[in-house]
Design an enzyme around this catalytic site. Structure first.
Site, PDB file in Angstrom:
ATOM      1  N   SER A 182       0.815  -1.209   0.000  1.00  0.00           N
ATOM      2  CA  SER A 182       0.000   0.000   0.000  1.00  0.00           C
ATOM      3  C   SER A 182       0.854   1.267   0.000  1.00  0.00           C
ATOM      4  O   SER A 182       0.347   2.358  -0.280  1.00  0.00           O
ATOM      5  CB  SER A 182      -0.936   0.013   1.217  1.00  0.00           C
ATOM      6  OG  SER A 182      -1.901  -1.004   1.126  1.00  0.00           O
ATOM      7  N   GLY A 198      -4.357  -2.050  -0.838  1.00  0.00           N
ATOM      8  CA  GLY A 198      -3.511  -1.761  -1.994  1.00  0.00           C
ATOM      9  C   GLY A 198      -3.239  -0.274  -2.119  1.00  0.00           C
ATOM     10  O   GLY A 198      -3.812   0.535  -1.384  1.00  0.00           O
ATOM     11  N   CYS A 238      -9.402  -1.697   3.561  1.00  0.00           N
ATOM     12  CA  CYS A 238      -8.597  -0.584   3.054  1.00  0.00           C
ATOM     13  C   CYS A 238      -8.995  -0.251   1.604  1.00  0.00           C
ATOM     14  O   CYS A 238     -10.093   0.239   1.379  1.00  0.00           O
ATOM     15  CB  CYS A 238      -7.113  -0.893   3.188  1.00  0.00           C
ATOM     16  SG  CYS A 238      -6.066   0.586   3.135  1.00  0.00           S
ATOM     17  N   LEU A 239      -8.141  -0.503   0.610  1.00  0.00           N
ATOM     18  CA  LEU A 239      -8.537  -0.234  -0.771  1.00  0.00           C
ATOM     19  C   LEU A 239      -9.768  -1.044  -1.140  1.00  0.00           C
ATOM     20  O   LEU A 239     -10.644  -0.566  -1.867  1.00  0.00           O
ATOM     21  CB  LEU A 239      -7.385  -0.547  -1.728  1.00  0.00           C
ATOM     22  CG  LEU A 239      -7.676  -0.274  -3.205  1.00  0.00           C
ATOM     23  CD1 LEU A 239      -7.854   1.224  -3.471  1.00  0.00           C
ATOM     24  CD2 LEU A 239      -6.564  -0.835  -4.100  1.00  0.00           C
ATOM     25  N   GLY A 243      -4.629   6.993   2.179  1.00  0.00           N
ATOM     26  CA  GLY A 243      -4.642   8.415   1.849  1.00  0.00           C
ATOM     27  C   GLY A 243      -5.954   8.890   1.272  1.00  0.00           C
ATOM     28  O   GLY A 243      -6.099  10.077   0.956  1.00  0.00           O
ATOM     29  N   HIS A 245      -6.836  -1.678   9.231  1.00  0.00           N
ATOM     30  CA  HIS A 245      -6.211  -2.989   9.039  1.00  0.00           C
ATOM     31  C   HIS A 245      -6.412  -3.878  10.267  1.00  0.00           C
ATOM     32  O   HIS A 245      -5.629  -3.825  11.211  1.00  0.00           O
ATOM     33  CB  HIS A 245      -4.708  -2.825   8.769  1.00  0.00           C
ATOM     34  CG  HIS A 245      -4.411  -2.410   7.370  1.00  0.00           C
ATOM     35  ND1 HIS A 245      -4.071  -3.308   6.376  1.00  0.00           N
ATOM     36  CD2 HIS A 245      -4.418  -1.186   6.788  1.00  0.00           C
ATOM     37  CE1 HIS A 245      -3.880  -2.653   5.240  1.00  0.00           C
ATOM     38  NE2 HIS A 245      -4.076  -1.367   5.473  1.00  0.00           N
ATOM     39  N   GLU A 268      -5.803  -6.950  10.580  1.00  0.00           N
ATOM     40  CA  GLU A 268      -4.719  -7.926  10.752  1.00  0.00           C
ATOM     41  C   GLU A 268      -3.570  -7.343  11.556  1.00  0.00           C
ATOM     42  O   GLU A 268      -2.731  -8.067  12.100  1.00  0.00           O
ATOM     43  CB  GLU A 268      -4.214  -8.424   9.394  1.00  0.00           C
ATOM     44  CG  GLU A 268      -3.163  -7.566   8.713  1.00  0.00           C
ATOM     45  CD  GLU A 268      -3.696  -6.258   8.169  1.00  0.00           C
ATOM     46  OE1 GLU A 268      -2.880  -5.410   7.749  1.00  0.00           O
ATOM     47  OE2 GLU A 268      -4.928  -6.081   8.148  1.00  0.00           O
TER      48      GLU A 268
END
Length: 393
Positions: A73, A253, A282-283, A326, A366, A368
């Site tokens: 990422s 990502g 995330c992505l 971001g 995240h 994880e």
């Protein structure tokens, strides 16, 4: 197929190495931002790399530099650590989140001269050098971070070349902006591969779409009982269906989510089938939001670190989370059949949602947590349990 390990200088012999690592060189380096700010320091790592450009960002993680360096990422970014001392526990072949580092550069206040850890096989300097990453140390990272917080993430150039400051400023200004960049094709797997526990017990089959996945996400899914088929970011709907999955996972990502047009179009078709539970991180969270009709926008300086407070609106509990992104989801644009489930307590941005009619949910952070806290591990269990499958031995 890409591998999830990187060759290091040696293997641990079970003893605790404590090596004196002299400063790699007296070679000067500069980190120059598009606004004209210049940071002068010493180069370390891959000294044969004379110049690299990228979006300059910072992370507040105190440790975990090896996981950060190998997190896909961070592709296209020069990463600054707010903690002043890096490299004190060296590097090893176990704390890797991908098959190589993807950062464009690494900026620290001080690269530790001595590393000591029983698992370490080499220094941070050696790790960067082997993997072609140029670093800069002995710069005022506090000043740099304050600048990025006030003016926002900026394009920059990290260089050891004999160019003027003005020339480097212009190089930074001519480098690509993160807005509009699809970086997923440069970090995804180049083939299909499987992961599963060494157990005779049948397990739910999850297709994982790799947009730059971290290895600990795969480990978490397997630990929670899934059998995985990992597929490239360019995977089509037909290729997914051929796998006959019980569920679909969309990974983290790099880059601008709105630029990943083919995936968004594919996800729209996948959602319309109303057949498979889908979980995004995330992505993956952002791509699901776009496929459902929402919008995303670029944050001023992003969320990167291992101590971001998030409120779970369903349980009314606070989770301390690991984050690296971001861009964010604009909740006002999301459809009414989506429910906000997680909220960032620092700036009230969207951290998670679920669909009220379909088995779809996602989080921006995240769970994880590599590196970071483990308070959100339950999400992997919810995904596996949500498939409502009865697997007997």
């Amino acid at each position: 197929m890409k591998h999830d390990t990187i060759t290091t200088n040696g293997e641990s012999n079970g003893e605790s190495p404590s090596s004196f690592i002299p400063h790699p060189s007296s070679l000067s380096a500069r980190l120059v931002l598009e606004n004209g700010a210049v940071f002068r320091g010493n180069a370390f790592g891959a000294l044969d790399v004379k110049r690299n450009t990228g979006e300059v960002v910072f992370t507040t993680s105190i440790t975990g530099y090896q996981e950060i360096l190998t997190d896909p990422s961070y592709a296209g970014q020069i990463v600054t650590m707010t903690n002043p001392l890096m490299g004190n526990y060296g590097a090893n072949a176990e704390d890797l989140e991908s098959w190589k580092p993807f950062v464009s550069g690494f900026a620290v206040r001080e690269n530790a001269e001595r590393y000591s850890n029983w698992r370490a096989t080499e220094s941070l300097d050696e790790f960067l050098a082997q993997n072609g990453i140029l670093g800069i140390e002995q710069i005022d990272t506090r000043r740099l971070v304050r600048l990025l917080r006030s003016e926002g993430a900026m394009r920059g150039v990290l260089s050891t070349e004999a160019l003027s400051d003005a020339e480097l400023v212009e190089i930074a200004r001519q480098s690509p902006k993160m807005d509009g960049l699809d970086l997923t094709k440069g970090v995804t797997t180049d083939g299909v591969y499987d992961m599963e526990q060494t157990s005779a017990k049948k397990a739910p089959h999850v297709v994982v779409i790799d947009y730059g996945i971290k290895q600990n996400i795969l480990r978490k899914l397997v630990d929670h009982g899934a059998r995985l088929t990992v597929m490239p970011s360019t995977t089509t709907l037909e290729q997914i269906i051929e796998q006959k999955p019980d569920g679909i996972f969309l990974s983290n990502g790099p880059g601008d989510p709105d630029a990943v047009k083919d995936t968004i179009a594919m996800l729209k078709k996948l959602i319309k089938r109303e057949e498979h539970p889908i979980f995004g991180i995330c992505l993956g969270h952002q791509l699901l939001s776009l496929a459902l009709g929402g919008n995303t926008y670029k944050l001023k300086f992003g969320h990167r670190g291992a101590n971001h407070p998030v409120k779970n609106l369903l349980s009314n509990k606070i989770e301390i989370t690991s984050q690296n992104h971001g861009f964010a989801v604009d909740w006002k644009t999301m459809p009414k059949d989506c429910e906000l489930t997680h909220l960032n307590l620092n700036d009230q941005t969207v951290e998670g949602f679920r669909h009220t009619k379909l088995p779809i949910f996602a989080v921006q952070y995240h769970p994880e947590a590599s590196p970071g806290p483990h308070e959100s591990d339950y999400l992997f269990g919810q995904f596996i349990e949500g498939m409502n499958l009865d697997y007997a031995d």
